[in-house]
Design a protein around this motif. Sequence first.
Motif, mmCIF file in Angstrom:
data_model
loop_
_atom_site.group_PDB
_atom_site.id
_atom_site.type_symbol
_atom_site.label_atom_id
_atom_site.label_comp_id
_atom_site.label_asym_id
_atom_site.label_seq_id
_atom_site.Cartn_x
_atom_site.Cartn_y
_atom_site.Cartn_z
ATOM 1 N N ARG A 100 0.867 -1.172 0.000
ATOM 2 C CA ARG A 100 0.000 0.000 0.000
ATOM 3 C C ARG A 100 0.901 1.218 0.000
ATOM 4 O O ARG A 100 1.743 1.380 0.891
ATOM 5 N N GLU A 251 -7.925 -7.100 1.459
ATOM 6 C CA GLU A 251 -6.761 -6.280 1.812
ATOM 7 C C GLU A 251 -5.593 -6.573 0.867
ATOM 8 O O GLU A 251 -5.331 -7.727 0.542
ATOM 9 N N ILE A 258 -3.417 -11.691 12.885
ATOM 10 C CA ILE A 258 -4.826 -11.315 12.802
ATOM 11 C C ILE A 258 -5.043 -9.803 12.883
ATOM 12 O O ILE A 258 -6.166 -9.348 13.044
ATOM 13 N N PHE A 259 -3.977 -9.036 12.747
ATOM 14 C CA PHE A 259 -4.152 -7.570 12.763
ATOM 15 C C PHE A 259 -4.913 -7.120 11.520
ATOM 16 O O PHE A 259 -5.788 -6.266 11.590
ATOM 17 N N ARG A 260 -4.546 -7.664 10.383
ATOM 18 C CA ARG A 260 -5.212 -7.285 9.133
ATOM 19 C C ARG A 260 -5.633 -8.554 8.397
ATOM 20 O O ARG A 260 -4.821 -9.262 7.840
ATOM 21 N N GLN A 266 -16.483 -7.299 13.270
ATOM 22 C CA GLN A 266 -16.508 -5.939 13.814
ATOM 23 C C GLN A 266 -17.563 -5.805 14.902
ATOM 24 O O GLN A 266 -18.565 -6.526 14.894
ATOM 25 N N GLU A 331 -3.879 1.251 15.359
ATOM 26 C CA GLU A 331 -5.316 1.405 15.592
ATOM 27 C C GLU A 331 -5.995 0.113 16.052
ATOM 28 O O GLU A 331 -5.796 -0.942 15.476
ATOM 29 N N VAL A 332 -6.807 0.255 17.093
ATOM 30 C CA VAL A 332 -7.666 -0.850 17.520
ATOM 31 C C VAL A 332 -9.121 -0.496 17.227
ATOM 32 O O VAL A 332 -9.922 -1.340 16.870
ATOM 33 N N HIS A 336 -15.923 7.935 14.906
ATOM 34 C CA HIS A 336 -16.118 8.876 13.803
ATOM 35 C C HIS A 336 -17.421 9.635 13.946
ATOM 36 O O HIS A 336 -18.444 9.040 14.294
ATOM 37 N N SER A 373 -16.302 1.978 16.240
ATOM 38 C CA SER A 373 -16.086 0.783 15.428
ATOM 39 C C SER A 373 -14.787 0.094 15.829
ATOM 40 O O SER A 373 -13.703 0.673 15.726
ATOM 41 N N GLY A 375 -12.558 -3.745 15.825
ATOM 42 C CA GLY A 375 -12.429 -5.095 15.276
ATOM 43 C C GLY A 375 -12.293 -6.102 16.420
ATOM 44 O O GLY A 375 -11.475 -5.913 17.317
ATOM 45 N N ARG A 378 -8.831 -7.710 16.118
ATOM 46 C CA ARG A 378 -7.737 -6.811 16.487
ATOM 47 C C ARG A 378 -7.706 -6.616 17.998
ATOM 48 O O ARG A 378 -6.666 -6.510 18.618
#
Length: 516
Positions: A100, A251, A258-260, A266, A331-332, A336, A373, A375, A378
Amino acid sequence: MAQEDIFKKLVAHCKEYGYVFQSSEIYDGLGAVYDYGQNGVELKNNIKKYWWDSMVLLHENVVGIDSAIFMHPTIWKASGHVDAFNDPLIDNKDSKKRYRADVLIEEQLAKYEEKMDKEVAKAQKRFGDAFDEKQFRETNPRVLANQEKWNALHARFSDALNASDLAELKQIIEDEGIVCPISGSRNWTDVRQFNLMFSTDMGSTADGALKIYLRPETAQGIFVNYLNVQKTGRMKLPFGIAQIGKAFRNEIVARQFIFRMREFEQMEMQFFVKPGTELDWFDKWKETRINWHRALGFGDENYRFHVHEKLAHYANAAVDVEYKFPFGFKEVEGIHSRTDFDLSQHQKYSGKKIQYFDPELGESYVPYVVETSIGVDRMFLQVVAASYCEEEVESNGKKDTRVVMKLPPVLAPVKLAVMPLVKKDGLPEKAREIIDDLKFDFNCQYDEKDSIGKRYRRQDAIGTPFCVTVDHQTLEDQTVTIRFRDTMEQERVAIAELKNMIADQVSFKKLFAKLK
Ligand code: ATP
């Protein structure tokens, strides 16, 4: 031990003790998809319970739903996911590895930060107590030079992201001399946009199959049920709808266990408020959510807020809760303020009026939304990373290392193991009797194999907070030894006392009391 090594050990440990397995392992696995084992599923369920009850039970004005994964495809057009749920990707022509572009640049920013932190750490050692970090950061030429580079890169990066300028992202990667970690080369392709949604067909082709998407977030299932819940639940603003469910994202780079993941879960809550009050509610939910994390007792210093530089087009405030993973602060959870974007879009695309009649004002409007939100997976990784521990201990006069998962007892998969000292003399039967009495209250495990020491270690590795040993004395006076995982201390207690003793330590109620 280096943090990466600890992380590798944690991944191996999760497999060895039935927490997390690679999906389809006997077929060599499937990228970024994982299965939860016998202990993993218990921990995961406990995390979900902690979240669900803290949202739905503790807040009178928050209710839950469970919407389907498949939804009408126009929902994803309305939400903007069909057109804009993209990541900028770039390939290295030599290693053929895909990255990315934004992550490569973020890592470069982190390198400048690391350099500055190293200078500070060196100086701190040199000056000891007299060290003034603020002054040092403002005056040291090496720190200042790196800060300048960071500022310039950061500004350029934000501008490129805000303008979705892919050519500029590539130019930044070239100008910064960013190399592929595998090939070490700078031989990059152009940056392209890549949509992260999985799609499939519903119905047979003869019928004219419908292209549908696997939901990339659970939130939209809440928005399209706003009217149903508001009307049938006679909900008054402000109120929230919570949901736990699977989400899917193709992704580009799936790393860090298991992070991504490509299939994950969720826990999302959309809180509907009167327009103009959303920023106050945003602050309230920020506070509520950080307290939820901190109540687990992993150390307040390991959490921080990260304020978003680039706001999504629909948001007027956004912040991440970050945890200090072995690979850095990440980020965990996201919080928003989504304005009235989603409901207005669904109103527009569905042609249905999605509004709230405010009895105080005597008028209708589209509510604003504050979202939290997080995960599940995560959060799971955060909990196991924070709990995994290697300790030097003395065993029979010799130094030894024990691996222990210092999970908060309330989250631990197995609450207690009951062990007969020997496999005879009626001790196994007595142990079973104790389990039969406690198994409706706690997840118990019976273990009679190997020496007591080995059994303790096995339970430490799983994270079982209590081990109860049944010996010959038990048969005489109805007492057992209870051994505590973290201190390894042992106490003789009456069998009759066990239930209350354990219940107090593994109580969700006690944890919830900390949230006030
Ligand atoms: P990231 O920047 O890490 O990709 P995001 O900002 O896209 O995450 P959101 O869309 O805000 O994430 O999703 C909310 C939460 O869902 C995240 O904070 C994270 O806990 C979780 N999450 C998102 N994507 C994944 C994934 N691929 N695997 C596991 N969890 C995820």
